[in-house]
Design a protein around this motif. Structure first.
Motif: not given
Length: 96
Positions: A74, A59, A63
């Motif tokens: 994220t 994640l 991002d």
């Protein structure tokens, strides 16, 4: 929107390897998880923590790419999931 996040502290470039000290600490976490996995009876907790950490790392890497679709990005999930992984590792380490 990401100018502030990209300009903080030790960020030297965009992307996962743009924060060299964080990358080094992340690598150390993975090494610790592998060592604990190999030498502990509670290996499932460490394996789950490793999987959660892998998700958080993914994640974090995504991002910048999802900021157009998810305005908050994220990065906050990176922090939340790292906290969960740290809890699991700590809990397994102090259990008899």
């Amino acid at each position: 929107m990401t100018d502030y996040v990209d300009g903080y502290c030790e960020r030297v470039a965009p992307g996962l390897w743009g924060e060299p000290l964080d990358s080094l600490s992340n690598f150390a976490f993975l090494v610790a998880a592998v060592l604990a996995f190999a030498h502990d009876a509670h290996w499932t907790h460490f394996a789950v923590a490793g999987a959660i950490f892998a998700l958080s790392l993914s994640l974090r890497a995504l991002d910048r790419d999802v900021c157009d679709y998810v305005p908050a990005g994220t990065h906050f999930l990176w922090h939340l999931l790292n906290g969960v992984a740290l809890y699991l590792v700590s809990r397994a380490a102090i259990r008899p």
